[in-house]
Design a protein around this motif. Structure first.
Motif, PDB file in Angstrom:
ATOM      1  N   LEU A 290       0.824  -1.205   0.000  1.00  0.00           N
ATOM      2  CA  LEU A 290       0.000   0.000   0.000  1.00  0.00           C
ATOM      3  C   LEU A 290       0.860   1.256   0.000  1.00  0.00           C
ATOM      4  O   LEU A 290       0.509   2.262  -0.633  1.00  0.00           O
ATOM      5  CB  LEU A 290      -0.950   0.002   1.202  1.00  0.00           C
ATOM      6  CG  LEU A 290      -2.042  -1.070   1.202  1.00  0.00           C
ATOM      7  CD1 LEU A 290      -2.829  -1.034   2.501  1.00  0.00           C
ATOM      8  CD2 LEU A 290      -2.972  -0.870   0.012  1.00  0.00           C
ATOM      9  N   ASP A 291       1.984   1.225   0.705  1.00  0.00           N
ATOM     10  CA  ASP A 291       2.900   2.373   0.726  1.00  0.00           C
ATOM     11  C   ASP A 291       3.383   2.732  -0.675  1.00  0.00           C
ATOM     12  O   ASP A 291       3.673   3.891  -0.983  1.00  0.00           O
ATOM     13  CB  ASP A 291       4.121   2.076   1.606  1.00  0.00           C
ATOM     14  CG  ASP A 291       3.883   2.472   3.055  1.00  0.00           C
ATOM     15  OD1 ASP A 291       3.057   3.380   3.290  1.00  0.00           O
ATOM     16  OD2 ASP A 291       4.517   1.886   3.947  1.00  0.00           O
ATOM     17  N   ALA A 292       3.480   1.717  -1.548  1.00  0.00           N
ATOM     18  CA  ALA A 292       3.990   1.941  -2.907  1.00  0.00           C
ATOM     19  C   ALA A 292       2.906   2.399  -3.867  1.00  0.00           C
ATOM     20  O   ALA A 292       3.188   2.634  -5.039  1.00  0.00           O
ATOM     21  CB  ALA A 292       4.628   0.652  -3.425  1.00  0.00           C
ATOM     22  N   SER A 293       1.679   2.565  -3.381  1.00  0.00           N
ATOM     23  CA  SER A 293       0.572   2.938  -4.248  1.00  0.00           C
ATOM     24  C   SER A 293       0.750   4.346  -4.804  1.00  0.00           C
ATOM     25  O   SER A 293       1.167   5.267  -4.095  1.00  0.00           O
ATOM     26  CB  SER A 293      -0.751   2.872  -3.467  1.00  0.00           C
ATOM     27  OG  SER A 293      -1.808   3.445  -4.202  1.00  0.00           O
ATOM     28  N   ASP A 294       0.382   4.516  -6.076  1.00  0.00           N
ATOM     29  CA  ASP A 294       0.456   5.849  -6.670  1.00  0.00           C
ATOM     30  C   ASP A 294      -0.653   6.763  -6.156  1.00  0.00           C
ATOM     31  O   ASP A 294      -0.666   7.967  -6.453  1.00  0.00           O
ATOM     32  CB  ASP A 294       0.418   5.775  -8.197  1.00  0.00           C
ATOM     33  CG  ASP A 294      -0.872   5.150  -8.739  1.00  0.00           C
ATOM     34  OD1 ASP A 294      -1.820   4.929  -7.963  1.00  0.00           O
ATOM     35  OD2 ASP A 294      -0.931   4.889  -9.958  1.00  0.00           O
ATOM     36  N   ALA A 295      -1.582   6.210  -5.365  1.00  0.00           N
ATOM     37  CA  ALA A 295      -2.664   7.009  -4.792  1.00  0.00           C
ATOM     38  C   ALA A 295      -2.459   7.271  -3.308  1.00  0.00           C
ATOM     39  O   ALA A 295      -3.377   7.734  -2.629  1.00  0.00           O
ATOM     40  CB  ALA A 295      -3.998   6.305  -5.006  1.00  0.00           C
ATOM     41  N   ALA A 296      -1.255   6.971  -2.801  1.00  0.00           N
ATOM     42  CA  ALA A 296      -1.020   7.107  -1.361  1.00  0.00           C
ATOM     43  C   ALA A 296      -1.303   8.522  -0.864  1.00  0.00           C
ATOM     44  O   ALA A 296      -1.733   8.720   0.278  1.00  0.00           O
ATOM     45  CB  ALA A 296       0.416   6.707  -1.026  1.00  0.00           C
ATOM     46  N   GLY A 297      -1.088   9.525  -1.710  1.00  0.00           N
ATOM     47  CA  GLY A 297      -1.335  10.895  -1.301  1.00  0.00           C
ATOM     48  C   GLY A 297      -2.796  11.199  -1.038  1.00  0.00           C
ATOM     49  O   GLY A 297      -3.117  12.217  -0.401  1.00  0.00           O
ATOM     50  N   GLN A 298      -3.713  10.342  -1.547  1.00  0.00           N
ATOM     51  CA  GLN A 298      -5.145  10.542  -1.324  1.00  0.00           C
ATOM     52  C   GLN A 298      -5.699   9.614  -0.239  1.00  0.00           C
ATOM     53  O   GLN A 298      -6.901   9.607   0.012  1.00  0.00           O
ATOM     54  CB  GLN A 298      -5.901  10.346  -2.640  1.00  0.00           C
ATOM     55  CG  GLN A 298      -5.591  11.427  -3.660  1.00  0.00           C
ATOM     56  CD  GLN A 298      -6.197  11.156  -5.014  1.00  0.00           C
ATOM     57  OE1 GLN A 298      -5.494  10.822  -5.971  1.00  0.00           O
ATOM     58  NE2 GLN A 298      -7.506  11.279  -5.132  1.00  0.00           N
ATOM     59  N   PHE A 322       1.151   7.074   5.227  1.00  0.00           N
ATOM     60  CA  PHE A 322      -0.151   7.447   5.767  1.00  0.00           C
ATOM     61  C   PHE A 322      -0.310   6.800   7.137  1.00  0.00           C
ATOM     62  O   PHE A 322       0.341   5.798   7.463  1.00  0.00           O
ATOM     63  CB  PHE A 322      -1.291   6.987   4.841  1.00  0.00           C
ATOM     64  CG  PHE A 322      -1.013   5.666   4.157  1.00  0.00           C
ATOM     65  CD1 PHE A 322      -1.077   4.472   4.854  1.00  0.00           C
ATOM     66  CD2 PHE A 322      -0.676   5.623   2.815  1.00  0.00           C
ATOM     67  CE1 PHE A 322      -0.814   3.270   4.230  1.00  0.00           C
ATOM     68  CE2 PHE A 322      -0.416   4.425   2.179  1.00  0.00           C
ATOM     69  CZ  PHE A 322      -0.485   3.245   2.886  1.00  0.00           C
ATOM     70  N   PRO A 323      -1.166   7.368   7.992  1.00  0.00           N
ATOM     71  CA  PRO A 323      -1.330   6.819   9.337  1.00  0.00           C
ATOM     72  C   PRO A 323      -2.073   5.491   9.322  1.00  0.00           C
ATOM     73  O   PRO A 323      -2.980   5.272   8.514  1.00  0.00           O
ATOM     74  CB  PRO A 323      -2.149   7.892  10.056  1.00  0.00           C
ATOM     75  CG  PRO A 323      -2.871   8.607   8.968  1.00  0.00           C
ATOM     76  CD  PRO A 323      -1.953   8.597   7.784  1.00  0.00           C
TER      77      PRO A 323
END
Length: 514
Positions: A290-298, A322-323
């Motif tokens: 999940l940390d490597a997701s390109d959507a992590a900022g959302q 993300f928390p």
């Protein structure tokens, strides 16, 4: 739409439009005979000869028209292609509805009668489509296509309504004629545009159209008309742009299919809910993916629901993008864990995951969640496969007292009959193992039902989403792997079946996966 004249004022109920070009005489005669044998007789047959070089075609068409005053023949002075020939036939049509028939195909004798009955039963019906099969050169019928109920998502992925298609004439003229820019897939483009305006859309679940397989026909081998695939891609791309859907469109894995790859809207936030239900804990690995997701900022948060006996101390993950918070529960079943995790969620979208998932690509979450950018889509699931590459889940299929994973055990990259496994499509229900749901919708329908568990709770949630006016999709991409090989029994537990039956009824075949 402006109201058109009734059949009793100007003409018949149905105008059947058939463009002709070098049609073999006996095939033309068989097609005409199949119309003349209709049990419903309020029709006209509009034949349009597109300047056929073979004189036998026009000779046969003239003989047919001379023998029956319900047959109208239009002779074009020069060759204009199938779209323009069809448009000429539509312009000349006097019927309340226009039905499209290919020059070498045939209709079941009940076709118009059953279509008429469907129109009479429906409300403001503008478009009707029926099931079809393929007719061999020896006259044998094979490969019946039991089509789903109206499935706008599947229509983006393939021209599934195909034959027989029947259009209200007044709206057909408003929407516009066949577009020659899409020759080869002109019917796909027309139906995409027409159904954007149609009020009532009805499916008649009977094989009423026989599509003849002859050399050069897509019924025999779609690749013989590869230009049609190019035209279809352009038509679907135009539809996606017209509807304001944020997605890229590409060729699908099989001829005549298209991959609609959604992009996550920049203004949507996500809460990722994880059910810690794996037989062998692997939260660290899942969180790293999940940390490597390109959507992590959302992603505003990841909430992990722990079953009784599991503690957060088992997670060694360092500070990520993300928390991550943990909810201690007394539950053990996935849907109950996810429901507990949802209570404090803050994101616009709830991404539902099982701890047992692996092989999440960097764009898996964004493409999954992107599907909810489509109008009225509130619940969507991605493709889940086993470690050997065979399908675990591609939507549920209801049948009597059973609920099955559609296409379970099929090779993930293969085509199913008429392509259902290779396109995005509406389904009755999906697994919560890898899914996304609009949080406002989830909360408004009460989330997962506490009386139910496992796939009964998933079925109930999907039924509630459908009931409040939103769509439920299964996506052919993204694809993730499940390390959980446990499979629930097909037959619903008796107590839970009673709950489902009381709330939603339980009869007939699945409306999206017959």
């Amino acid at each position: 739409m402006t109201a058109g004249p009734t059949a009793s004022e100007t003409g018949p109920q149905f105008s059947i439009v058939v463009p002709l070009y070098n049609t073999t005489p006996f095939l033309l005669q068989e097609m005409v005979a199949s119309v003349q044998l209709q049990t419903y007789t309020d029709w006209e047959l509009v034949l349009v000869d597109d300047a056929s070089p073979d004189p036998r075609t026009l000779e046969t068409a003239r003989a047919c028209a001379a023998s029956d005053d319900r047959i109208v023949l239009i002779e074009l002075p020069d060759n204009r292609n199938i779209s323009e020939a069809s448009n000429a036939g539509i312009d000349a049509s006097r019927g309340v509805f226009v039905a499209l028939l290919d020059h070498d195909d045939t209709l079941d004798p009940r076709a118009l009668e059953l279509v008429h009955q469907a129109i009479q039963r429906g409300v403001d019906v503008d478009y009707v489509y029926t099931d079809q099969d393929v007719m061999t050169d020896k006259g044998h019928y094979r490969i019946p296509f039991a089509k789903p109920e109206w499935s706008p998502e599947r229509l983006l992925g393939q021209m599934f309504t195909s034959h027989l298609s029947v259009f209200r004439t007044a709206l057909l003229r408003e929407v516009g004629p066949f577009n020659t820019d899409y020759n080869g897939s002109q019917d796909h483009d027309l139906v995409l545009r027409f159904t954007e305006r149609a009020r009532g859309i009805v499916h008649v679940p009977e094989v009423l159209y026989h599509w003849r397989a002859v050399p050069g026909s897509t019924a025999l081998n779609g690749s013989e008309k590869s230009y049609a695939w190019d035209a279809g891609l352009a038509a679907v791309t135009a539809a996606v742009e017209r509807r304001g859907i944020e997605a890229d469109v590409a060729f699908g894995p099989n001829f005549g299919t298209y991959a609609v790859r959604h992009r996550l809207r920049a203004d949507r936030t996500m809460s990722i809910l994880v059910a810690a239900d794996a037989q062998h804990p692997r939260l660290d690995e899942l969180l790293a993916e999940l940390d490597a997701s390109d959507a992590a900022g959302q992603v505003v948060e990841v909430i992990v629901a722990l079953p009784e006996g599991r503690t957060p101390t088992e997670v060694a993950r360092p500070s990520g993008r993300f928390p991550v918070s943990f909810v201690q529960t007394t539950a053990s079943e996935r849907t109950r864990l996810l429901h507990e995790a949802s209570v404090e969620a803050r994101g616009d979208l709830l991404v539902l995951l099982s701890e047992s998932l692996s092989d999440l690509g960097s764009d898996s979450i964004s493409r999954l969640a992107g599907a909810l950018g489509e109008p009225d889509v509130a619940f969507a699931g991605g493709r889940i496969v086993f470690a050997d590459g065979t399908v675990k889940h591609a939507g549920y299929r209801k049948s009597q007292t059973h609920l099955r994973d559609a296409f379970r055990g099929w090779p993930a990259g293969t085509d199913s009959t008429y392509g259902a496994l290779t396109v995005n499509r509406e389904v009755s229900a999906i697994s919560a193992e890898f899914a996304v749901i609009d949080r406002a919708v989830f909360e408004s329908v009460g989330g997962f039902n506490a009386e139910l568990d496992e796939y009964c709770a998933e079925l109930d949630l999907a039924a509630k989403v459908w009931a409040q006016g939103s769509r439920v999709l299964t996506l052919c991409e993204p694809i993730v792997t499940s390390l959980d090989h446990s499979i629930a029994a097909d037959e619903l537990p008796k107590r839970q079946r009673k709950v489902i039956s009381r709330r939603w009824g339980w009869k007939g075949v699945d409306r999206f996966t017959p």
